[in-house]
Design an enzyme around this catalytic site. Structure first.
Site, mmCIF file in Angstrom:
data_model
loop_
_atom_site.group_PDB
_atom_site.id
_atom_site.type_symbol
_atom_site.label_atom_id
_atom_site.label_comp_id
_atom_site.label_asym_id
_atom_site.label_seq_id
_atom_site.Cartn_x
_atom_site.Cartn_y
_atom_site.Cartn_z
ATOM 1 N N SER A 253 -16.883 42.382 54.279
ATOM 2 C CA SER A 253 -17.054 40.932 54.218
ATOM 3 C C SER A 253 -17.066 40.434 52.780
ATOM 4 O O SER A 253 -17.498 41.121 51.861
ATOM 5 C CB SER A 253 -18.353 40.545 54.951
ATOM 6 O OG SER A 253 -19.292 40.073 54.042
ATOM 7 N N LYS A 254 -16.586 39.229 52.636
ATOM 8 C CA LYS A 254 -16.478 38.596 51.325
ATOM 9 C C LYS A 254 -17.833 38.447 50.647
ATOM 10 O O LYS A 254 -17.925 38.473 49.441
ATOM 11 C CB LYS A 254 -15.859 37.209 51.507
ATOM 12 C CG LYS A 254 -14.442 37.146 51.044
ATOM 13 C CD LYS A 254 -13.924 35.740 51.067
ATOM 14 C CE LYS A 254 -13.716 35.191 49.681
ATOM 15 N NZ LYS A 254 -12.939 36.030 48.790
ATOM 16 N N ARG A 255 -18.848 38.291 51.497
ATOM 17 C CA ARG A 255 -20.186 38.061 50.937
ATOM 18 C C ARG A 255 -20.637 39.225 50.054
ATOM 19 O O ARG A 255 -21.432 39.078 49.158
ATOM 20 C CB ARG A 255 -21.203 37.845 52.064
ATOM 21 C CG ARG A 255 -21.382 36.389 52.415
ATOM 22 C CD ARG A 255 -22.236 36.264 53.638
ATOM 23 N NE ARG A 255 -21.569 36.853 54.796
ATOM 24 C CZ ARG A 255 -22.118 37.702 55.628
ATOM 25 N NH1 ARG A 255 -23.350 38.102 55.445
ATOM 26 N NH2 ARG A 255 -21.453 38.171 56.658
ATOM 27 N N GLY A 257 -18.710 41.019 48.108
ATOM 28 C CA GLY A 257 -17.914 41.203 46.893
ATOM 29 C C GLY A 257 -16.456 40.900 47.154
ATOM 30 O O GLY A 257 -16.122 40.320 48.175
#
Ligand code: GLU
Length: 480
Positions: A253-255, A257
């Site tokens: 997930s983007k959260r 990194g």
């Protein structure tokens, strides 16, 4: 070596190229390059709402940056184009008509609302929602009647009642039960194909021999195998690659990194480093040697060695791989990529050879190019920032005297200061003052760089150049 092997990467241009997509492209590319086959890029842009030209450009740019050049695809005609699905709509229509003509497909007039209602009802009764076959056997008169109501039909495949076996190079044989299949839509009422139909028509006409893609497409393969059979096309070899997950095994997930190639590029990873790391996500080299240039990846890559289990994305390992590439790739290549990182921090060096020398000295300790500006900033003019510890070394009793002696000795020679001359002079000045080792190097390093750690002093002095060296030593001696 050339072969008839043809593989493809088929991105939907609905966003950035993510690491998962990049890894799929890489595995296809490595396989094609190793086997002397062709790597084709096809843009799957039939989702009119989500597809954008901007995204297509970005994806192609990212592939190019990674070095994953295509033999056929946008901009490179190989006789199997067009390579954009939105430009192939008549081809899908013709194929749907072929199936309609031999009764392997039929027109369906059910509206979305009618279908949704039936779906809800099935769910409420605990059943798996499935198309109920309402329009399967409409008479021409009934069709006319529905059309006169203003309904425009979709085309559905008449799914045979049979289990479907899919044989996968990575995952073995998988049997899909017939109950999982309904008469699925192949052409929407506006004439656009569904993914499962377009992908088969394209793969068949583009003579794709191996479909290497993400595991998430495995359930689609059941439908695609049926389309191949009904159209009378030969099946390709399927190879479904496991997902990339986070270190804690959850979805990447983007959260947590960066996840897109563009982000990694902006953070200063080298294409060679990222490629090397992505190759290790799900594949392992036979000899266990993990760091290698792309030419070696091509030699060693085998689909048979691609793992069944999900691959965990590990930023520390990516940094480790990238740091090797920063040290080992040709200096000129690294320096060219490094320029923009330095320049965005105002570190502008017009003499490229000098810039290269700075990069060469700094790259030993770097994981990413975004760490470069901090590592080379002391080479540039302007106020030298002093670390506290450097200040302490320079405030020692004998420091000023040492600096003065160095300035005098270096002043006696009037040519360039190279590493050898600087080291010899430093030694002589140390002897004069009766200091050696750390006590000698630390104050001088502090005076020249403002820091207590860094590359070899002689080389640092050579890159700084005579003028800056003398100026900084004089300042430390209190003579400026
Ligand atoms: N356009 C599909 C995707 O982006 C490609 C699937 C395939 O390779 O068949 O996931």
């Amino acid at each position: 070596m050339s072969s008839n092997i043809r593989v493809r990467f088929a991105p939907s241009p609905t966003g950035h190229l993510h690491v998962g997509g990049a890894r799929t492209a890489l595995f296809n590319w490595l396989f094609a390059r190793r086997e002397g086959g062709k790597f084709i890029v096809r843009i799957e842009d039939t989702d009119r709402v989500r597809s954008t030209e901007k995204s297509e450009r970005a994806v192609l740019e990212d592939l190019t940056w990674l070095g994953l050049t295509w033999d056929e695809g946008p901009g490179v005609d190989g006789g199997h184009g067009p390579y954009r699905q939105s430009e192939r709509l008549n081809i899908y229509r013709e194929h749907a008509e072929r199936l309609l003509a031999c009764d392997k497909a039929f027109h369906c007039y059910c509206t979305d609302e009618e279908l949704e209602e039936k779906r809800k009802k099935a769910l409420a009764e605990g059943l798996v929602p499935q198309y109920d076959g309402k329009c399967r056997d409409l008479t021409p008169a009934a069709r006319k009647e529905l059309e006169s109501e203003g309904r425009s039909p979709v085309v559905r495949l008449r799914a045979p009642l049979q289990d479907v076996a899919v044989s996968d190079l990575i995952r073995g044989d998988i049997l899909f039960k017939k109950e999982m299949l309904g008469d699925f839509i192949i052409l929407r009422s506006d004439g656009r194909p569904t993914y499962n139909f377009a992908v088969v028509v394209d793969d068949a006409l583009m003579e794709i021999t191996h479909v290497i893609r993400a595991e998430e497409h495995l359930p689609n393969t059941m439908r695609q195998v049926l389309v191949y059979e009904l159209l009378g096309y030969r099946l390709p070899v399927f190879a479904h690659v496991s997902l990339i997950v986070d270190k804690d095994r959850s979805k990447l997930s983007k959260r947590r990194g960066a996840t897109s190639v563009a982000e990694f590029r902006d953070q200063g990873y080298l294409p060679g480093g990222l490629i090397n790391y992505l190759a290790l996500l799900g594949w392992s080299p036979p000899d266990g040697e993990e760091i290698m240039p792309v030419s070696e990846l091509i030699n060693k890559f085998e689909l048979e060695r691609v793992s069944l289990s999900p691959a965990a994305f590990d930023e520390d390992k990516l940094n480790w791989v990238n740091s090797h590439h920063l040290r080992e790739e040709p200096l000129a290549d690294v320096a060219v990529l490094a320029v923009r990182f330095a320049e965005t921090h105002g570190l502008i060096e017009p003499d490229f050879a000098r810039f290269e020398a700075m990069v060469d000295l700094a790259r030993e300790g770097l994981a990413r190019l975004s760490d470069l500006p901090a590592a080379i900033s002391f080479f540039f003019d302007g106020d030298l920032e002093m670390e506290e510890e450097a200040r302490e070394w320079l405030s020692r009793d004998d420091a000023k005297q040492l600096m003065a002696s160095l300035v005098r000795r270096l002043g006696e020679s009037d040519g360039t200061i190279d590493a050898g001359l600087f080291k010899a002079t430093l030694k002589a000045a140390g002897k004069d003052a009766g200091i050696k080792g750390k006590d000698l190097f630390m104050p001088v390093r502090s005076a020249l760089t403002g820091r207590t750690h860094g590359p070899a002093l002689g080389e640092v002095a050579a890159v700084l150049g005579r003028e800056r060296v003398l100026e900084r030593l004089a300042r430390a001696a209190g003579q400026d």
